[in-house]
Design a protein around this motif. Sequence first.
Motif, short mmCIF file in Angstrom:
data_model
loop_
_atom_site.label_atom_id
_atom_site.label_comp_id
_atom_site.label_asym_id
_atom_site.label_seq_id
_atom_site.Cartn_x
_atom_site.Cartn_y
_atom_site.Cartn_z
N ASN A 156 7.63 -10.34 -1.08
CA ASN A 156 7.96 -9.11 -1.78
C ASN A 156 6.74 -8.24 -2.05
O ASN A 156 6.87 -7.04 -2.28
N GLN A 157 5.54 -8.85 -2.03
CA GLN A 157 4.33 -8.12 -2.43
C GLN A 157 4.07 -6.84 -1.63
O GLN A 157 3.82 -5.80 -2.21
N SER A 208 2.13 -6.97 -8.74
CA SER A 208 2.06 -5.68 -8.03
C SER A 208 1.68 -4.55 -8.97
O SER A 208 1.10 -3.56 -8.52
N THR A 209 1.95 -4.69 -10.27
CA THR A 209 1.53 -3.65 -11.19
C THR A 209 0.01 -3.60 -11.27
O THR A 209 -0.60 -2.53 -11.14
N LEU A 210 -0.58 -4.77 -11.44
CA LEU A 210 -2.05 -4.82 -11.52
C LEU A 210 -2.68 -4.31 -10.22
O LEU A 210 -3.53 -3.42 -10.23
N LEU A 231 3.71 -3.42 -3.59
CA LEU A 231 2.39 -2.79 -3.66
C LEU A 231 2.48 -1.32 -3.30
O LEU A 231 1.96 -0.46 -4.01
N TRP A 232 3.17 -1.03 -2.19
CA TRP A 232 3.30 0.36 -1.75
C TRP A 232 3.98 1.20 -2.82
O TRP A 232 3.56 2.30 -3.15
N SER A 260 -2.46 -10.66 -6.41
CA SER A 260 -1.57 -10.20 -5.34
C SER A 260 -2.12 -10.56 -3.96
O SER A 260 -1.39 -11.04 -3.09
N LEU A 261 -3.43 -10.36 -3.80
CA LEU A 261 -4.06 -10.71 -2.52
C LEU A 261 -3.96 -12.20 -2.25
O LEU A 261 -3.71 -12.63 -1.13
#
Lengths: 294, 340
Positions: free
Chosen positions: A166-167, A105-107, A171-172, B13-14
């Motif tokens: 959790n993503q 999520s950081t990337l 992400l938000w 992530s995607l």
Amino acid sequence: MSTASPRKLPMSLRLFLIGFLVLWVIMAAFPFMWTLWGSFKVEGDFFSKANWAFALSGELTRVETGGSFTGDGYAGAWGQEEFGRAVLNTSIVCVCVVTISLTLSTLAGYALSRSTFNYAFWILIAALMFRAMPQITLVSGYLLPFYEWNLWGKLGTTIIVLVAINQPFSLWMMTSFFRNIPKDLDESAMVDGCNRFQAFRHVILPVMWPGVITTGLFSFLLAYNDFPVAAMLLDQENQTMIPKIASFLGTTQTKGNVMFAVAAVVSATAPLFVLILFFQRQIVSGLTAGAVKG
Amino acid sequence: MKHSTFFTFVFPSLLAMTLLIVLPVISVVVQSLYAQHEQVIETVQNCGPFGCSDEVTVNQEATQAIREAEPLGRFVGFDNYFNRGHLAVTEMGEAWRTSTGWGDWWNKVMNLPFYSAIVFTLTFTFVVTPLTIGLGFAIAVAVNSASRAVRGPLIFVSLLPFIITPLVGSLVLFWMVDARGILGHAIQWLAGNPDLSVKASTPLMWIMLMVYGVWHSAPFAFVVFYAGLQTVNQDTNEAAMIDGANRWQRVRYVTIPHIMPLVTFVALIQLMDNFRVFEPLISFSAEAHAQSLSTYIYYDLGGETRLLNSAAATSLLTVICVGILLSPVLVRTWRDFKRA
């Protein structure tokens, strides 16, 4: 509101507010203190047919064990029912989920915050919709394929599933944190000849830790508190804490060992207390991060 | 940022979200169109000393074999959606025709598992969400008026019900409202009925589940509103004071408009979270009195005979409900996006 001048409140209103706060504090904290106290009693006291005050005085505890307090519940949960193994499983799951989830999520959050393309917006909207889906609906999609491919029951599967679930939230959160880091910072690094990755590595990485810690806390809470995924995807061997507590209820309530569950509940709550104690500020800032953006 | 760089950053992530959120949804759609193979029935002729008789038996081996060969089952189209466990088209039609009155019709509808689950879920969502916002706002105002020294500890205590594991928090509450627990005793004393028990009374069970819901999520609303209160414009507030606004008018016309966007935010999050209400029903062992869409799926998945297809159909209907619930937000975001 009268933030600047709390003293100016009329007496009656102040008393009312204080009374309300006292009531709320009791509502919020009393159940935990009651359960902590009760976990050192025998079942006949914690669930007293005769007199609720027995739970305080421990009448039957004295009769049955000789002392006013007993550690039988804890001994039963940790010894006989091997709660320790569930704790170990939970630790593995939490550490892995937090690490992997934060990396991803950081990337992604960095790229989303710096992108002006339409599809960046749509990724975030899709994430919002994923966030809204009840987790159990996804679990019903996993079961059949996981049985067929022999992935069911393993800790690794659960970890990856929890990372994915959790993503959307991470992400938000990471996107909103990165938006607060001025674009000029990495852009000036790129003017100086860095490419995007170097700019991220040398300029953004050192200043992003507050956001990472907050997002990490919430990832941890998700993994720690999860019940539907772990309950459906793990076998007996790999059970984590929360499904283990739920299974105590099924099997031990009949045996009269509900105190095992009470002791386990207290054991599972303790780490969260410590967490709030140390990270109160980060939790508050994390809860409001999405809101302040609107 | 270049497209290629963007996708390098976003790709992991995607990938995770596609593999484990998008594909499972497709898997749910596919599963919901199939049903488990029926048992293989055989007619065996049984000949004894008193002549021969035909006996119908289940061929366990053949059943097992065909179920293992085709785990997905047989294609049944939309049957899963219209059967008694879900939209129950036949039963609903019959209830409509044969009912003597609205009460009778309602009872019949509430006997259908999917409808009773959706009624509970919607009731829970639309009762708990406003109450959470109200209580959260009240706590925020009260904490904001407390002296600075006690605010830290107050926030610490207030966070407890929210941060605690939902399953654990609801268990703690459930043990207290048990007929033999302290709150259970209190309820019996208040009602003057020593036999009153949450486990035995449907209305009481619903009320306690909602009390838990509000208790659990009020801290979230509180923290958000409290942060909002810190940024109320004091100039506007003082100007209102000079113009002769009393305390209530200042709350009504200065504070509330200021935190209105936060109310929308909290309402959105709360709608999402309350709609998937799950853990409290497990902790309260509420199956007999209340079933939510999530627990309905859970019991289908976890039962002796895993009813994967039925669970899949319920899951898809649930996702559609979530979509309908969220559609106002999505439409508004879309309009904002178009305008921008």
